[in-house]
Scaffold this active site. Sequence first.
Site, PDB file in Angstrom:
ATOM      1  N   LYS A  52       0.840  -1.204   0.000  1.00 15.94           N
ATOM      2  CA  LYS A  52       0.000   0.000   0.000  1.00 15.94           C
ATOM      3  C   LYS A  52       0.871   1.248   0.000  1.00 15.94           C
ATOM      4  O   LYS A  52       0.606   2.203  -0.736  1.00 15.94           O
ATOM      5  CB  LYS A  52      -0.944  -0.013   1.223  1.00 15.94           C
ATOM      6  N   GLN A  96      -4.915  -1.508   9.335  1.00 16.38           N
ATOM      7  CA  GLN A  96      -4.779  -2.836   8.734  1.00 16.38           C
ATOM      8  C   GLN A  96      -5.404  -3.885   9.654  1.00 16.38           C
ATOM      9  O   GLN A  96      -5.123  -3.918  10.850  1.00 16.38           O
ATOM     10  CB  GLN A  96      -3.287  -3.144   8.478  1.00 16.38           C
ATOM     11  N   ASP A 119     -11.156   2.737   3.452  1.00 16.55           N
ATOM     12  CA  ASP A 119     -11.440   1.300   3.321  1.00 16.55           C
ATOM     13  C   ASP A 119     -12.934   1.041   3.087  1.00 16.55           C
ATOM     14  O   ASP A 119     -13.311  -0.053   2.643  1.00 16.55           O
ATOM     15  CB  ASP A 119     -11.029   0.565   4.609  1.00 16.55           C
TER      16      ASP A 119
HETATM   17  N1  GUN Z   1      -6.813  -6.888   5.848  1.00 11.81           N
HETATM   18  C1  GUN Z   1      -7.038  -7.641   4.750  1.00 11.81           C
HETATM   19  N2  GUN Z   1      -7.587  -6.896   3.775  1.00 11.81           N
HETATM   20  C2  GUN Z   1      -7.724  -5.654   4.264  1.00 11.81           C
HETATM   21  C3  GUN Z   1      -8.209  -4.433   3.729  1.00 11.81           C
HETATM   22  O1  GUN Z   1      -8.670  -4.328   2.590  1.00 11.81           O
HETATM   23  N3  GUN Z   1      -8.146  -3.351   4.542  1.00 11.81           N
HETATM   24  C4  GUN Z   1      -7.684  -3.424   5.812  1.00 11.81           C
HETATM   25  N4  GUN Z   1      -7.689  -2.315   6.554  1.00 11.81           N
HETATM   26  N5  GUN Z   1      -7.223  -4.528   6.348  1.00 11.81           N
HETATM   27  C5  GUN Z   1      -7.240  -5.635   5.570  1.00 11.81           C
END
Ligand code: GUN
Length: 281
Positions: A52, A96, A119
Amino acid sequence: MAQIIDGKKISTQIKDECRERTAALAAQGITVTLAVIQVGSDPASSVYVRNKKRACEYCGIRSLSYELPETVSEEELLNLIRELNSRADVNGILVQLPLPKHISEDRVTEAIDPGKDVDGFHPMSVGALSIGKPGFVSCTPQGVIELLKRSGISIRRKECVVVGRSNIVGKPMAMLLLRENGTVTVTHSATVNLKEVTRRADILVVAIGKPGFITGDDLKEGAVVIDVGINRGADGKLCGDVDFESARKVASWITPVPGGVGPMTIAMLMSNCVKSVEMKR
Ligand code: GUN
């Protein structure tokens, strides 16, 4: 034989568009900023977070990194989120997941300012999607819609079947397909005679988390097959929820794993970060 939907290529197009959008904002003195919070050092989460941050760099988005120890209290995490909510220079906040067991994911998700919820997990964002109001949409299902549109596949009047009903993929996927005027069926572990349902699908989205769960035999001839699964097979290789070799013989379009839906999730996160600034203006 099915045509391949190239998620890598389409995700790069989207990231390039983000780069143009951030450049236009930069010309007005605005820097798009994403705050990324990771608690603990789960190896899979570390890979996602690194990817990311790398995508942010590519797109001209500033990323702020917060690496908190596994033992951090929920209150400390909530305080950090409140501080980031109040900072005018922070446009997006991402925590996350998963979080350690002593921290409530619901309370954390709900603490994020819905205007910075890139998100799309906040109940306000989910509610806005379900009633057709503007707001942030979960990145993976939004990425699926982009894959379809940019491959010239129309959703309107199509029989759409979603396999899986998670809050992050299945449910928002159904809402988005509905918004595009598809006729949508959501199936899950308690669905009776699943094959009968999947065989009706013009567009089948599979997000069940079981390797090779859907095969060519489960498909209508000419179906569009979108595989959201990311599993580690017995041979250690990445594989999806769809048995690619049998499915590609029946489908008209299909996403591979890796290189299908996967890269789209981060591209849509980047797009949401830029959108968080554009929406306010
Ligand atoms: N953990 C696995 N996929 C995601 C996601 O798309 N966003 C977040 N914040 N955590 C994750």
